[in-house]
Design a protein around this motif. Sequence first.
Motif, PDB file in Angstrom:
ATOM      1  N   MET A 135       0.831  -1.202   0.000  1.00 22.34           N
ATOM      2  CA  MET A 135       0.000   0.000   0.000  1.00 22.34           C
ATOM      3  C   MET A 135       0.865   1.250   0.000  1.00 22.34           C
ATOM      4  SD  MET A 135      -2.394   1.487   3.045  1.00 22.34           S
ATOM      5  CE  MET A 135      -0.909   2.049   3.872  1.00 22.34           C
ATOM      6  N   LEU A 136       1.906   1.244   0.826  1.00 26.60           N
ATOM      7  CA  LEU A 136       2.793   2.401   0.892  1.00 26.60           C
ATOM      8  C   LEU A 136       3.435   2.661  -0.468  1.00 26.60           C
ATOM      9  CD1 LEU A 136       4.173   4.559   2.654  1.00 26.60           C
ATOM     10  CD2 LEU A 136       5.967   2.895   3.117  1.00 26.60           C
ATOM     11  N   LEU A 137       3.866   1.594  -1.138  1.00 22.44           N
ATOM     12  CA  LEU A 137       4.468   1.751  -2.463  1.00 22.44           C
ATOM     13  C   LEU A 137       3.460   2.310  -3.466  1.00 22.44           C
ATOM     14  CD1 LEU A 137       6.626  -1.484  -2.784  1.00 22.44           C
ATOM     15  CD2 LEU A 137       7.449   0.851  -2.896  1.00 22.44           C
ATOM     16  N   ALA A 138       2.214   1.813  -3.400  1.00 23.69           N
ATOM     17  CA  ALA A 138       1.188   2.319  -4.310  1.00 23.69           C
ATOM     18  C   ALA A 138       0.933   3.799  -4.064  1.00 23.69           C
ATOM     19  CB  ALA A 138      -0.105   1.528  -4.124  1.00 23.69           C
ATOM     20  N   MET A 139       0.950   4.195  -2.786  1.00 23.05           N
ATOM     21  CA  MET A 139       0.713   5.594  -2.430  1.00 23.05           C
ATOM     22  C   MET A 139       1.841   6.483  -2.925  1.00 23.05           C
ATOM     23  SD  MET A 139      -0.636   4.827   1.425  1.00 23.05           S
ATOM     24  CE  MET A 139      -1.021   6.469   1.981  1.00 23.05           C
ATOM     25  N   VAL A 140       3.070   5.977  -2.803  1.00 22.11           N
ATOM     26  CA  VAL A 140       4.210   6.776  -3.235  1.00 22.11           C
ATOM     27  C   VAL A 140       4.263   6.873  -4.754  1.00 22.11           C
ATOM     28  CG1 VAL A 140       6.722   6.904  -3.255  1.00 22.11           C
ATOM     29  CG2 VAL A 140       5.546   6.256  -1.173  1.00 22.11           C
ATOM     30  N   GLU A 141       3.951   5.766  -5.421  1.00 25.06           N
ATOM     31  CA  GLU A 141       4.043   5.748  -6.875  1.00 25.06           C
ATOM     32  C   GLU A 141       3.051   6.712  -7.518  1.00 25.06           C
ATOM     33  OE1 GLU A 141       6.039   4.613  -8.903  1.00 25.06           O
ATOM     34  OE2 GLU A 141       7.096   2.928  -8.063  1.00 25.06           O
ATOM     35  N   ASP A 142       1.850   6.826  -6.943  1.00 27.41           N
ATOM     36  CA  ASP A 142       0.824   7.634  -7.595  1.00 27.41           C
ATOM     37  C   ASP A 142      -0.076   8.255  -6.535  1.00 27.41           C
ATOM     38  OD1 ASP A 142      -1.069   8.765  -9.270  1.00 27.41           O
ATOM     39  OD2 ASP A 142      -0.961   7.105 -10.694  1.00 27.41           O
ATOM     40  N   VAL A 143       0.068   9.547  -6.320  1.00 31.11           N
ATOM     41  CA  VAL A 143      -0.707  10.256  -5.300  1.00 31.11           C
ATOM     42  C   VAL A 143      -2.195  10.195  -5.595  1.00 31.11           C
ATOM     43  CG1 VAL A 143      -0.546  12.491  -6.442  1.00 31.11           C
ATOM     44  CG2 VAL A 143      -0.871  12.401  -3.994  1.00 31.11           C
ATOM     45  N   ARG A 144      -2.555  10.040  -6.859  1.00 31.22           N
ATOM     46  CA  ARG A 144      -3.971  10.018  -7.206  1.00 31.22           C
ATOM     47  C   ARG A 144      -4.701   8.877  -6.515  1.00 31.22           C
ATOM     48  NH1 ARG A 144      -3.330  10.173 -13.655  1.00 31.22           N
ATOM     49  NH2 ARG A 144      -1.845   8.545 -13.083  1.00 31.22           N
ATOM     50  N   ALA A 145      -3.998   7.766  -6.261  1.00 33.46           N
ATOM     51  CA  ALA A 145      -4.635   6.644  -5.581  1.00 33.46           C
ATOM     52  C   ALA A 145      -5.085   7.045  -4.181  1.00 33.46           C
ATOM     53  CB  ALA A 145      -3.664   5.457  -5.507  1.00 33.46           C
ATOM     54  N   VAL A 146      -4.290   7.852  -3.521  1.00 29.85           N
ATOM     55  CA  VAL A 146      -4.637   8.305  -2.166  1.00 29.85           C
ATOM     56  C   VAL A 146      -5.871   9.190  -2.209  1.00 29.85           C
ATOM     57  CG1 VAL A 146      -3.793   9.465  -0.106  1.00 29.85           C
ATOM     58  CG2 VAL A 146      -2.195   8.237  -1.570  1.00 29.85           C
ATOM     59  N   VAL A 147      -5.895  10.130  -3.147  1.00 27.55           N
ATOM     60  CA  VAL A 147      -7.020  11.061  -3.247  1.00 27.55           C
ATOM     61  C   VAL A 147      -8.306  10.300  -3.572  1.00 27.55           C
ATOM     62  CG1 VAL A 147      -7.883  13.140  -4.368  1.00 27.55           C
ATOM     63  CG2 VAL A 147      -5.436  12.880  -3.985  1.00 27.55           C
ATOM     64  N   LEU A 148      -8.215   9.324  -4.475  1.00 26.48           N
ATOM     65  CA  LEU A 148      -9.393   8.518  -4.798  1.00 26.48           C
ATOM     66  C   LEU A 148      -9.885   7.733  -3.591  1.00 26.48           C
ATOM     67  CD1 LEU A 148      -8.637   9.213  -7.794  1.00 26.48           C
ATOM     68  CD2 LEU A 148      -9.306   6.876  -8.368  1.00 26.48           C
ATOM     69  N   LYS A 149      -8.942   7.211  -2.806  1.00 27.71           N
ATOM     70  CA  LYS A 149      -9.334   6.454  -1.621  1.00 27.71           C
ATOM     71  C   LYS A 149     -10.023   7.341  -0.589  1.00 27.71           C
ATOM     72  CE  LYS A 149      -9.543   2.650   0.693  1.00 27.71           C
ATOM     73  NZ  LYS A 149     -10.360   1.527   0.180  1.00 27.71           N
ATOM     74  N   LEU A 150      -9.543   8.558  -0.406  1.00 24.40           N
ATOM     75  CA  LEU A 150     -10.182   9.492   0.523  1.00 24.40           C
ATOM     76  C   LEU A 150     -11.585   9.847   0.041  1.00 24.40           C
ATOM     77  CD1 LEU A 150      -7.190  11.874   1.346  1.00 24.40           C
ATOM     78  CD2 LEU A 150      -8.153  10.095   2.796  1.00 24.40           C
ATOM     79  N   ALA A 151     -11.737  10.042  -1.274  1.00 24.46           N
ATOM     80  CA  ALA A 151     -13.061  10.328  -1.826  1.00 24.46           C
ATOM     81  C   ALA A 151     -14.005   9.151  -1.604  1.00 24.46           C
ATOM     82  CB  ALA A 151     -12.950  10.650  -3.313  1.00 24.46           C
ATOM     83  N   ALA A 152     -13.493   7.932  -1.770  1.00 31.30           N
ATOM     84  CA  ALA A 152     -14.313   6.740  -1.550  1.00 31.30           C
ATOM     85  C   ALA A 152     -14.758   6.647  -0.091  1.00 31.30           C
ATOM     86  CB  ALA A 152     -13.529   5.487  -1.956  1.00 31.30           C
ATOM     87  N   GLN A 153     -13.875   7.040   0.837  1.00 32.13           N
ATOM     88  CA  GLN A 153     -14.231   7.006   2.251  1.00 32.13           C
ATOM     89  C   GLN A 153     -15.320   8.025   2.579  1.00 32.13           C
ATOM     90  OE1 GLN A 153     -13.401   4.827   4.336  1.00 32.13           O
ATOM     91  NE2 GLN A 153     -13.981   5.668   6.334  1.00 32.13           N
ATOM     92  N   ILE A 154     -15.280   9.196   1.934  1.00 31.13           N
ATOM     93  CA  ILE A 154     -16.345  10.188   2.130  1.00 31.13           C
ATOM     94  C   ILE A 154     -17.678   9.620   1.656  1.00 31.13           C
ATOM     95  CG2 ILE A 154     -17.224  12.415   1.345  1.00 31.13           C
ATOM     96  CD1 ILE A 154     -14.386  13.485   1.399  1.00 31.13           C
ATOM     97  N   CYS A 155     -17.678   8.979   0.502  1.00 29.35           N
ATOM     98  CA  CYS A 155     -18.900   8.367  -0.005  1.00 29.35           C
ATOM     99  C   CYS A 155     -19.414   7.295   0.952  1.00 29.35           C
ATOM    100  CB  CYS A 155     -18.656   7.751  -1.387  1.00 29.35           C
ATOM    101  SG  CYS A 155     -18.313   8.972  -2.671  1.00 29.35           S
ATOM    102  N   TYR A 156     -18.489   6.520   1.508  1.00 30.79           N
ATOM    103  CA  TYR A 156     -18.883   5.471   2.457  1.00 30.79           C
ATOM    104  C   TYR A 156     -19.523   6.092   3.701  1.00 30.79           C
ATOM    105  CZ  TYR A 156     -18.445   1.694   5.863  1.00 30.79           C
ATOM    106  OH  TYR A 156     -18.705   0.769   6.826  1.00 30.79           O
ATOM    107  N   LEU A 157     -18.937   7.175   4.211  1.00 24.37           N
ATOM    108  CA  LEU A 157     -19.495   7.837   5.383  1.00 24.37           C
ATOM    109  C   LEU A 157     -20.902   8.378   5.106  1.00 24.37           C
ATOM    110  CD1 LEU A 157     -16.403   9.809   6.769  1.00 24.37           C
ATOM    111  CD2 LEU A 157     -17.605   7.938   7.900  1.00 24.37           C
TER     112      LEU A 157
END
Length: 732
Positions: A135-157
Amino acid sequence: MVRVRQSHSSGYHGGDTLEWLCSLGLTEKKISALLNCGLWLKQQGLDDSIAQVRTGWEMVEILADLKMDHDSLLAALLFPAFDAHLLTEDKLALEFTPTVIGLLHSVQQMDAIRTIPTGANQSVNPQQADNLRKMLLAMVEDVRAVVLKLAAQICYLRDVKDTDEETRVLAAKETNAIFAPLANRLGIGQLKWELEDLAFRYLHPGVYKQVASLLEEKRLDREQYMQDFVASVRQKMQEANLDVEVYGRPKHIFSIWKKMQKKQLSFDQLFDIRAVRIVAERVQDCYGALGIVHTGWRHLPKEFDDYIATPKQNGYQSIHTVVLGPQGRAVEIQIRTRQMHEDAELGVAAHWRYKEGAAGSNKVVANDEKIGWLRKLLQWQEDVVDGTDLAEELRTQVIEDRVYVFTPKGDIVDLPIGSTPLDFAYYVHSNVGHRCIGAKISGRIVPFTYQLKTGDQVEILTGREPNPSRDWLNPNLGYLKSSRARSKVQYWFRLQDRDKNLAAGKELLDTELSRLNLLMEYPAKVLSRFNVSSMDELLVGIGGGEIKVTQVVHFIQSQSGKLELPEIDPRLRTKPLPATKTKSDVVVQGVGNLLTHMAGCCQPLPGDAIIGYITQGRGIAIHRDDCDQFKTLQDTHPERVVDATWGDKYASGYEVDIRIVAHDRNGLLRDITSILANEKANVTKMSSSSDIKEQTAVINMTMELYNLDSLNKLLSKVSQIDDVIEAKRFHH
């Protein structure tokens, strides 16, 4: 208050997708790509009646505010259905680019974020550690993955609003523990405040409603007051010819409550219920606007913060001040440049821009920004686990046993802790490692033994022809850390001419035996120990790197020591330093003062981990705890095994004499003493003599050492010094 979006779950665009997308301020290219993607989803039987499709459109809306590129928006629209296994990768590959599919995998990989335990005394199992590292490598390789994950968490909430209380509370706790700190570290204000407000609403519904009602009660009065105050500020700025934007800004319920708790204030006492933001083009204009504000209204000195001069840890910059407006009401004013405003709202998403339609990874990122991004991620992980027993375990398993370094192009390489530039070179490609002649870290030349640090940018310098050195295989010299790189070097030497390996192996073994003043004794036992049929085969193995010369030397030493069965340190064969006489050299736990002797099979040295075995008639034999013969005895008679440690007599180490012969030159002694200092060798006596005719120098030293490994390592490093002819142990 929690921002109200035109989300699909509340009857979003009434069927007119084009009109709705235009209202989000998207470019024509992004709108066209999203419309085509929506049409393709319908062709797969996934229309807006499917919950995952509605969630995908909601994620698009969130990311549109962050000005994400069209690949990110496509991934956002597809992700909920992809994560629910409603779409297969084969179908996606026929329609979308590898970049989009890679983003989907990266966001899915980030689901390991949920496995981070946040309570005290929780452990991380090996599978979790591996997932977190990926996960850490995926986050470092592409910041967009982090932003998408945060957006998904907002939708979940948002989705759990009408579920049972337990589900809401668990989602809120997870958000507060992991996702909100991540958004904060990355400076994405637009997502941070909504994550915090939604989590606060579920965890403290009564307090949330109370603060919300207090805001609503005085909303009309406050809005009129703010309109008048903003107009007066805007007029003063125009009079001073300052080109700035002035407007009131919304306050969020969680931040209001947090400030009430922190400062023990009532709602009416808060300064920043009324808040104004001034956005300028230049930094000097910010300070000019500050001067006008402080001149026009009385300010409160204790409420002034200059985060432009001293940014926050997540990079946030702004000037905060509180002034007393009309009727003596406190108004908080934030002053920042437009770039600072984008940074505060979008965080890393403001820096990481992606070329529309570019090939490859589409990354247009400076390496220093990428390194800074990695450090923020590591700081976030420290925030998440700080103060628990898990902190040390997580850092050890996920972070501290690995280093994350970058290629000149910005790609990340994951290596074991302690890796060197040579390890990096062999990771890139075997041929790069074989031809490596030097390395640069962030543009600075470093030695091959330099230990890489997280965030380093590594550039390998190569020659035309492969030319590995057998010294790289010597563990005492610290050239290679990873077994993968070492095996590649060994394989290269195996392919070379047998005669060369034979000569090289003989030279290596003779050199090591000479340094330690040893003779090749009991050759049959040596051949049997290393499973070879002849001395030539042994030397070829050493020369080719298949057999470590240090292992051969250790075995020869242990065999030669069997004849003497000395009382102490058999391999150094030296007298111990003067010490207070003790009843025993070794302390045996729970047995009393019994006779002990060093086992001839492994000849333990001071500093080695040891164990005792009760013999018949010869007291207690002291073995190294990794001794093969001891393990056999332990299996046969486990009841005879006792714990043992070195006694006080061994605490000071042993004196050993070494002799260094070198071509005499200026700075020779300085170079030698530098090595001794780095190895923390304690020199108790030293003398030197020079032969002017031969221009050579002989340096004799007596030093304090604990075991054969430390002596071997020291002699190896001294031998590498320019003009040193030989460095070896000797007897008077």
